[in-house]
Design a protein around this motif. Structure first.
Motif, PDB file in Angstrom:
ATOM      1  N   UNK A  82       0.826  -1.204   0.000  1.00 55.20           N
ATOM      2  CA  UNK A  82       0.000   0.000   0.000  1.00 55.20           C
ATOM      3  C   UNK A  82       0.863   1.256   0.000  1.00 55.20           C
ATOM      4  N   UNK A  83       1.918   1.259   0.801  1.00 58.31           N
ATOM      5  CA  UNK A  83       2.795   2.430   0.846  1.00 58.31           C
ATOM      6  C   UNK A  83       3.532   2.615  -0.476  1.00 58.31           C
ATOM      7  N   UNK A  84       3.975   1.522  -1.052  1.00 56.42           N
ATOM      8  CA  UNK A  84       4.732   1.593  -2.292  1.00 56.42           C
ATOM      9  C   UNK A  84       3.869   2.114  -3.451  1.00 56.42           C
ATOM     10  N   UNK A  85       2.606   1.718  -3.486  1.00 52.94           N
ATOM     11  CA  UNK A  85       1.726   2.065  -4.604  1.00 52.94           C
ATOM     12  C   UNK A  85       0.859   3.280  -4.335  1.00 52.94           C
ATOM     13  N   UNK A  86       0.924   3.821  -3.123  1.00 59.07           N
ATOM     14  CA  UNK A  86      -0.036   4.849  -2.712  1.00 59.07           C
ATOM     15  C   UNK A  86      -1.454   4.329  -2.923  1.00 59.07           C
ATOM     16  N   UNK A  87      -1.665   3.088  -2.527  1.00 58.08           N
ATOM     17  CA  UNK A  87      -2.954   2.426  -2.685  1.00 58.08           C
ATOM     18  C   UNK A  87      -3.955   3.003  -1.694  1.00 58.08           C
ATOM     19  N   UNK A 123     -15.550  -2.726  -0.463  1.00 62.30           N
ATOM     20  CA  UNK A 123     -14.413  -1.818  -0.632  1.00 62.30           C
ATOM     21  C   UNK A 123     -14.165  -1.508  -2.098  1.00 62.30           C
ATOM     22  N   UNK A 124     -13.666  -0.298  -2.344  1.00 60.91           N
ATOM     23  CA  UNK A 124     -13.168   0.101  -3.658  1.00 60.91           C
ATOM     24  C   UNK A 124     -11.695   0.433  -3.509  1.00 60.91           C
ATOM     25  N   UNK A 125     -10.849  -0.166  -4.340  1.00 59.46           N
ATOM     26  CA  UNK A 125      -9.403   0.044  -4.294  1.00 59.46           C
ATOM     27  C   UNK A 125      -8.959   0.854  -5.502  1.00 59.46           C
ATOM     28  N   UNK A 126      -7.943   1.685  -5.307  1.00 59.82           N
ATOM     29  CA  UNK A 126      -7.413   2.445  -6.441  1.00 59.82           C
ATOM     30  C   UNK A 126      -5.956   2.814  -6.203  1.00 59.82           C
ATOM     31  N   UNK A 127      -5.228   2.958  -7.294  1.00 57.72           N
ATOM     32  CA  UNK A 127      -3.903   3.563  -7.265  1.00 57.72           C
ATOM     33  C   UNK A 127      -3.615   4.134  -8.642  1.00 57.72           C
ATOM     34  N   UNK A 128      -2.667   5.055  -8.702  1.00 58.55           N
ATOM     35  CA  UNK A 128      -2.229   5.654  -9.964  1.00 58.55           C
ATOM     36  C   UNK A 128      -0.715   5.691  -9.983  1.00 58.55           C
ATOM     37  N   UNK A 129      -0.140   5.240 -11.080  1.00 58.74           N
ATOM     38  CA  UNK A 129       1.313   5.288 -11.250  1.00 58.74           C
ATOM     39  C   UNK A 129       1.647   6.208 -12.422  1.00 58.74           C
ATOM     40  N   UNK A 130       2.714   6.939 -12.298  1.00 57.20           N
ATOM     41  CA  UNK A 130       3.162   7.759 -13.426  1.00 57.20           C
ATOM     42  C   UNK A 130       3.707   6.883 -14.537  1.00 57.20           C
ATOM     43  N   UNK A 131       3.498   7.291 -15.770  1.00 52.83           N
ATOM     44  CA  UNK A 131       4.135   6.577 -16.876  1.00 52.83           C
ATOM     45  C   UNK A 131       5.653   6.552 -16.684  1.00 52.83           C
ATOM     46  N   UNK A 132       6.300   5.592 -17.274  1.00 52.36           N
ATOM     47  CA  UNK A 132       7.743   5.418 -17.076  1.00 52.36           C
ATOM     48  C   UNK A 132       8.523   6.681 -17.445  1.00 52.36           C
ATOM     49  N   UNK A 133       8.001   7.410 -18.482  1.00 52.22           N
ATOM     50  CA  UNK A 133       8.760   8.568 -18.943  1.00 52.22           C
ATOM     51  C   UNK A 133       8.588   9.790 -18.043  1.00 52.22           C
ATOM     52  N   UNK A 134       7.712   9.682 -17.016  1.00 51.54           N
ATOM     53  CA  UNK A 134       7.546  10.776 -16.060  1.00 51.54           C
ATOM     54  C   UNK A 134       8.073  10.443 -14.667  1.00 51.54           C
ATOM     55  N   UNK A 135       8.576   9.232 -14.484  1.00 54.15           N
ATOM     56  CA  UNK A 135       8.967   8.809 -13.141  1.00 54.15           C
ATOM     57  C   UNK A 135      10.202   9.538 -12.627  1.00 54.15           C
ATOM     58  N   UNK A 136      10.951  10.187 -13.525  1.00 58.32           N
ATOM     59  CA  UNK A 136      12.139  10.933 -13.066  1.00 58.32           C
ATOM     60  C   UNK A 136      11.726  12.217 -12.351  1.00 58.32           C
ATOM     61  N   UNK A 137      10.456  12.661 -12.562  1.00 56.12           N
ATOM     62  CA  UNK A 137      10.028  13.915 -11.956  1.00 56.12           C
ATOM     63  C   UNK A 137       9.772  13.733 -10.461  1.00 56.12           C
ATOM     64  N   UNK A 138      10.016  14.770  -9.708  1.00 55.78           N
ATOM     65  CA  UNK A 138       9.788  14.753  -8.253  1.00 55.78           C
ATOM     66  C   UNK A 138       8.812  15.850  -7.894  1.00 55.78           C
TER      67      UNK A 138
END
Length: 317
Positions: free
Chosen positions: A123-128, A302-317
């Motif tokens: 959950x922490x890793x994915x911001x789930x 329950x409803x679960x969700x997470x969002x990940x940035x595309x690989x080309x945006x993961x360098x952004x902070x």
């Protein structure tokens, strides 16, 4: 044994439906023919018996393709999905599939339970995140008189008045769902934000439900003019009677036609062991009160969700 991620082309639909039909969790939305009508294609986490090929458990994951990646989503007219069959750690399953999707939203079934995600590494890793939703259930194992006695006083009064009328309103069964869809489109469609594609989807679903012989269409019409006052689509699948779709005109609401529709089904099925009327909703307070007035009780899921940035945006902070 942990389940593995299968793409739609890899899914054995016969094994899939056998698993759904035998699962302890009663989830008609997970049947292959339901998902084909509402989602078209889907991925899934599946635990397979390597010796027999039998599916021991599964988790449907309807997928949309977007330029920035794949998204897991909850299709329209599909209230619950989640894990069916043998239990396995849900969060470990989420961790297994996380890298395959840029965003993820799914509604579990009410048998999967609620849980806290705050202290879990996935959950922490994915911001789930998760949120609690609710439907309303009315067990139909008691005699009709017992169930009706738990109705709100106004509902019981409406039923008595109709029963005493010289020309009472009647609930009739029909094979044609189109008038109900048309009435909904004319009365609530715009407010519900249903588009043409949603009605096409519902028509596909109606065709599938009819083919599976689980669809019931009921109407209440004005006796003198034959005007449709209210109509509803019910799905009777295993131990669930699902209140899938309904519409009512303003005139129908004034004479309590929606109450008559639901009461007719309760009268028909009361005394059936294990059968539950699932009102399939309850997040809107006014609708929740309507359901509660039949004696139905809220049931969370329950409803679960997470969002990940595309690989080309993961360098952004």
């Amino acid at each position: 044994m942990l389940p593995r991620l299968l793409r739609y082309s890899e899914i054995d639909l016969a094994a899939w439906d056998a698993c759904v039909h035998s699962a302890q969790q009663v989830v008609p939305y997970a049947c292959s023919w339901w998902l084909q009508a509402t989602a078209g294609r889907w991925d899934a986490l599946v635990e397979v018996d390597e010796q027999t090929g039998r599916y021991l458990s599964l988790w449907p994951l309807p997928v949309k393709w977007r330029p920035w990646g794949q998204q897991v989503y909850q299709p329209p007219f599909t209230q619950q999905l989640g894990i069916l069959g043998a239990a396995w750690p849900l969060l470990r399953g989420v961790a297994t599939i996380a890298g395959h999707y840029t965003s993820f939203y799914t509604q579990l079934n009410d048998a999967n339970g609620l849980f806290s995600l705050q202290d879990s590494a996935p959950a922490r890793q994915l911001s789930l995140t998760w949120q609690t939703r609710q439907t309303y259930h009315l067990p139909l194992d008691q005699p009709y008189a017992t169930v009706r006695a738990a109705y709100a006083a106004d509902y019981r009064r409406r039923l008595r008045l109709n029963e005493a009328a010289i020309v009472p309103l009647l609930v009739t069964a029909t094979d044609d769902a189109e008038p109900v869809l048309t009435l909904f489109q004319q009365t609530k469609g715009k407010a519900a934000d249903l588009r043409s594609r949603h009605y096409r989807m519902m028509r596909r679903l109606v065709t599938s439900l009819r083919k599976q012989q689980v669809l019931q269409v009921l109407e209440v019409r004005q006796p003198e003019t034959d005007e449709l006052l209210a109509g509803a689509l019910f799905v009777h699948y295993r131990t669930r009677l699902v209140y899938l779709f309904a519409a009512a005109s303003e005139a129908g609401k004034k004479v309590g036609a929606p109450v008559l529709l639901l009461d007719s089904q309760i009268r028909r099925y009361a005394g059936t062991p294990e059968l539950i009327l699932d009102f399939e909703g309850g997040m809107i307070p006014s609708i929740a009160r309507f359901f509660a007035n039949f004696g139905a009780v809220p049931v969370p899921y329950a409803a679960l969700s997470f969002t990940q940035r595309p690989w080309y945006l993961k360098w952004m902070r």
